[in-house]
Motif scaffolding. Structure first.
Motif, PDB file in Angstrom:
ATOM      1  N   ASP A 121      22.644  69.417  15.697  1.00  0.00           N
ATOM      2  CA  ASP A 121      22.681  70.090  16.991  1.00  0.00           C
ATOM      3  C   ASP A 121      22.105  69.210  18.089  1.00  0.00           C
ATOM      4  O   ASP A 121      21.206  68.387  17.849  1.00  0.00           O
ATOM      5  N   ASN A 122      22.631  69.388  19.297  1.00  0.00           N
ATOM      6  CA  ASN A 122      22.129  68.710  20.493  1.00  0.00           C
ATOM      7  C   ASN A 122      22.230  67.184  20.401  1.00  0.00           C
ATOM      8  O   ASN A 122      21.420  66.465  20.985  1.00  0.00           O
ATOM      9  N   VAL A 123      23.230  66.687  19.690  1.00  0.00           N
ATOM     10  CA  VAL A 123      23.442  65.232  19.595  1.00  0.00           C
ATOM     11  C   VAL A 123      24.471  64.742  20.606  1.00  0.00           C
ATOM     12  O   VAL A 123      24.523  63.549  20.921  1.00  0.00           O
ATOM     13  N   PHE A 124      25.304  65.650  21.118  1.00  0.00           N
ATOM     14  CA  PHE A 124      26.288  65.296  22.142  1.00  0.00           C
ATOM     15  C   PHE A 124      25.815  65.868  23.482  1.00  0.00           C
ATOM     16  O   PHE A 124      25.668  67.083  23.620  1.00  0.00           O
ATOM     17  N   THR A 125      25.566  64.999  24.435  1.00  0.00           N
ATOM     18  CA  THR A 125      25.062  65.416  25.748  1.00  0.00           C
ATOM     19  C   THR A 125      25.853  64.695  26.841  1.00  0.00           C
ATOM     20  O   THR A 125      26.785  63.942  26.552  1.00  0.00           O
ATOM     21  N   SER A 126      25.427  64.879  28.073  1.00  0.00           N
ATOM     22  CA  SER A 126      26.088  64.217  29.197  1.00  0.00           C
ATOM     23  C   SER A 126      25.729  62.739  29.305  1.00  0.00           C
ATOM     24  O   SER A 126      26.307  62.007  30.114  1.00  0.00           O
ATOM     25  N   THR A 127      24.785  62.278  28.498  1.00  0.00           N
ATOM     26  CA  THR A 127      24.337  60.883  28.588  1.00  0.00           C
ATOM     27  C   THR A 127      25.439  59.899  28.224  1.00  0.00           C
ATOM     28  O   THR A 127      25.579  58.847  28.852  1.00  0.00           O
ATOM     29  N   TYR A 128      26.226  60.224  27.191  1.00  0.00           N
ATOM     30  CA  TYR A 128      27.292  59.327  26.739  1.00  0.00           C
ATOM     31  C   TYR A 128      28.617  60.088  26.696  1.00  0.00           C
ATOM     32  O   TYR A 128      28.654  61.277  26.378  1.00  0.00           O
ATOM     33  N   VAL A 174      32.940  72.191  11.526  1.00  0.00           N
ATOM     34  CA  VAL A 174      33.188  72.905  12.782  1.00  0.00           C
ATOM     35  C   VAL A 174      32.306  72.284  13.851  1.00  0.00           C
ATOM     36  O   VAL A 174      31.215  71.767  13.566  1.00  0.00           O
ATOM     37  N   PHE A 175      32.780  72.315  15.075  1.00  0.00           N
ATOM     38  CA  PHE A 175      31.955  71.907  16.201  1.00  0.00           C
ATOM     39  C   PHE A 175      30.997  73.037  16.564  1.00  0.00           C
ATOM     40  O   PHE A 175      31.194  74.195  16.186  1.00  0.00           O
ATOM     41  N   ARG A 176      29.960  72.679  17.320  1.00  0.00           N
ATOM     42  CA  ARG A 176      28.978  73.663  17.762  1.00  0.00           C
ATOM     43  C   ARG A 176      28.711  73.498  19.261  1.00  0.00           C
ATOM     44  O   ARG A 176      28.938  72.429  19.831  1.00  0.00           O
ATOM     45  N   THR A 177      28.249  74.565  19.867  1.00  0.00           N
ATOM     46  CA  THR A 177      27.924  74.549  21.291  1.00  0.00           C
ATOM     47  C   THR A 177      26.566  75.219  21.493  1.00  0.00           C
ATOM     48  O   THR A 177      26.092  75.955  20.623  1.00  0.00           O
ATOM     49  N   GLY A 178      25.919  74.939  22.618  1.00  0.00           N
ATOM     50  CA  GLY A 178      24.648  75.598  22.903  1.00  0.00           C
ATOM     51  C   GLY A 178      23.427  74.726  22.772  1.00  0.00           C
ATOM     52  O   GLY A 178      22.303  75.233  22.798  1.00  0.00           O
ATOM     53  N   SER A 192      20.285  72.703  21.464  1.00  0.00           N
ATOM     54  CA  SER A 192      19.379  72.756  20.319  1.00  0.00           C
ATOM     55  C   SER A 192      19.430  74.088  19.577  1.00  0.00           C
ATOM     56  O   SER A 192      19.061  74.168  18.406  1.00  0.00           O
ATOM     57  N   SER A 193      19.866  75.147  20.247  1.00  0.00           N
ATOM     58  CA  SER A 193      20.032  76.458  19.586  1.00  0.00           C
ATOM     59  C   SER A 193      21.524  76.741  19.440  1.00  0.00           C
ATOM     60  O   SER A 193      22.013  77.790  19.860  1.00  0.00           O
ATOM     61  N   GLY A 194      22.239  75.814  18.835  1.00  0.00           N
ATOM     62  CA  GLY A 194      23.691  75.846  18.791  1.00  0.00           C
ATOM     63  C   GLY A 194      24.286  76.958  17.946  1.00  0.00           C
ATOM     64  O   GLY A 194      23.637  77.539  17.077  1.00  0.00           O
ATOM     65  N   SER A 195      25.552  77.247  18.212  1.00  0.00           N
ATOM     66  CA  SER A 195      26.321  78.211  17.426  1.00  0.00           C
ATOM     67  C   SER A 195      27.692  77.613  17.139  1.00  0.00           C
ATOM     68  O   SER A 195      28.192  76.762  17.887  1.00  0.00           O
ATOM     69  N   ASP A 196      28.305  78.063  16.046  1.00  0.00           N
ATOM     70  CA  ASP A 196      29.585  77.517  15.620  1.00  0.00           C
ATOM     71  C   ASP A 196      30.706  77.862  16.594  1.00  0.00           C
ATOM     72  O   ASP A 196      30.761  78.975  17.129  1.00  0.00           O
ATOM     73  N   LEU A 197      31.604  76.908  16.792  1.00  0.00           N
ATOM     74  CA  LEU A 197      32.855  77.160  17.504  1.00  0.00           C
ATOM     75  C   LEU A 197      33.923  77.400  16.445  1.00  0.00           C
ATOM     76  O   LEU A 197      34.463  76.456  15.856  1.00  0.00           O
ATOM     77  N   SER A 198      34.225  78.669  16.181  1.00  0.00           N
ATOM     78  CA  SER A 198      35.065  79.025  15.038  1.00  0.00           C
ATOM     79  C   SER A 198      36.351  79.739  15.434  1.00  0.00           C
ATOM     80  O   SER A 198      36.996  80.391  14.617  1.00  0.00           O
ATOM     81  N   GLY A 199      36.753  79.618  16.706  1.00  0.00           N
ATOM     82  CA  GLY A 199      38.035  80.177  17.112  1.00  0.00           C
ATOM     83  C   GLY A 199      39.187  79.351  16.561  1.00  0.00           C
ATOM     84  O   GLY A 199      38.993  78.270  15.989  1.00  0.00           O
ATOM     85  N   THR A 200      40.396  79.839  16.730  1.00  0.00           N
ATOM     86  CA  THR A 200      41.580  79.157  16.177  1.00  0.00           C
ATOM     87  C   THR A 200      41.993  77.998  17.086  1.00  0.00           C
ATOM     88  O   THR A 200      43.092  77.960  17.639  1.00  0.00           O
ATOM     89  N   GLU A 201      41.105  77.028  17.218  1.00  0.00           N
ATOM     90  CA  GLU A 201      41.276  75.945  18.181  1.00  0.00           C
ATOM     91  C   GLU A 201      41.335  74.553  17.544  1.00  0.00           C
ATOM     92  O   GLU A 201      41.357  73.551  18.253  1.00  0.00           O
TER      93      GLU A 201
END
Length: 206
Positions: A50-57, A79-83, A85-94
């Protein structure tokens, strides 16, 4: 400069004070910057970064490996996650993906794909052998944090099939949603994760 270490216009050893190397001073210097890691040596349901992808890069390198805990022959997924450091799964049909597999004991080409999955599956059934290692991968993650561009994972890897032969993996996955992606979670379709190690590096644009 008067020193035995100064020869032919170069200094072979130099002292740099604490906190003197800043991002501003290294502007224009390309490379990789470590941003996060996750690992386990005991059974867990998943390995999460979690929180490894930010606006820095803009883009990232992800290198890792993980192995299931029994021989049921589970497939590798993420699955990707959003949010943050307190992330949640992105589990839609995407999840729009296609991965190919070439086994060491066969000339056949196999594949796994979907145009609207709730996860990305990228392997055949994996053997529970921490010595051979279940799955190893090296992927580039493109534009995860930018919500107005699709996040893409692309790269290569290997898996150990249930017959103990290795197999080459290659493919990509697009996340079609508009959420900002801040993390990623790896797991298996049925088994727990017995052993894992993942590292993420930001790619410097220069």
């Amino acid at each position: 400069i008067n020193s035995e270490h100064y020869t032919d216009g170069s200094i072979d050893t130099a002292h740099i004070g604490d906190s003197q190397v800043t991002s501003a001073k290294t502007s224009g210097v390309g490379g990789l910057v470590f941003v996060g890691q996750a690992s386990t040596s005991s059974d867990v349901t998943a390995i999460t970064l979690d929180n490894v992808f930010t606006s820095t890069y803009q883009n990232y390198l992800l290198v890792g490996e993980y192995t299931p805990d029994n021989t049921s022959g589970a497939n590798a997924r993420f699955v990707f996650r959003t949010g943050g450091s307190s992330g949640s799964d992105l589990s839609g049909t995407e999840y729009n993906y296609h991965f190919i597999r070439m086994n060491a004991d066969s000339s056949s080409l196999n594949n796994v794909r979907d145009t609207g999955g709730t996860y990305c599956e990228f392997s055949a059934p994996v053997k529970d052998d921490v010595v051979r290692v279940g799955v190893r991968l090296s992927w580039t993650v493109f534009d995860p944090y930018t919500s107005n561009r699709r996040t893409t994972v692309s790269g290569t890897g290997k898996m150990t099939a249930t017959d103990a032969h290795s197999a080459f993996l290659s493919g990509s996955c697009d996340y079609k949603g508009t959420e900002s992606v801040t993390g990623i979670k790896f797991y298996f379709s049925a088994d727990n994760v017995a052993n894992a190690q993942f590292r993420v590096y930001g790619i410097v644009n220069s």
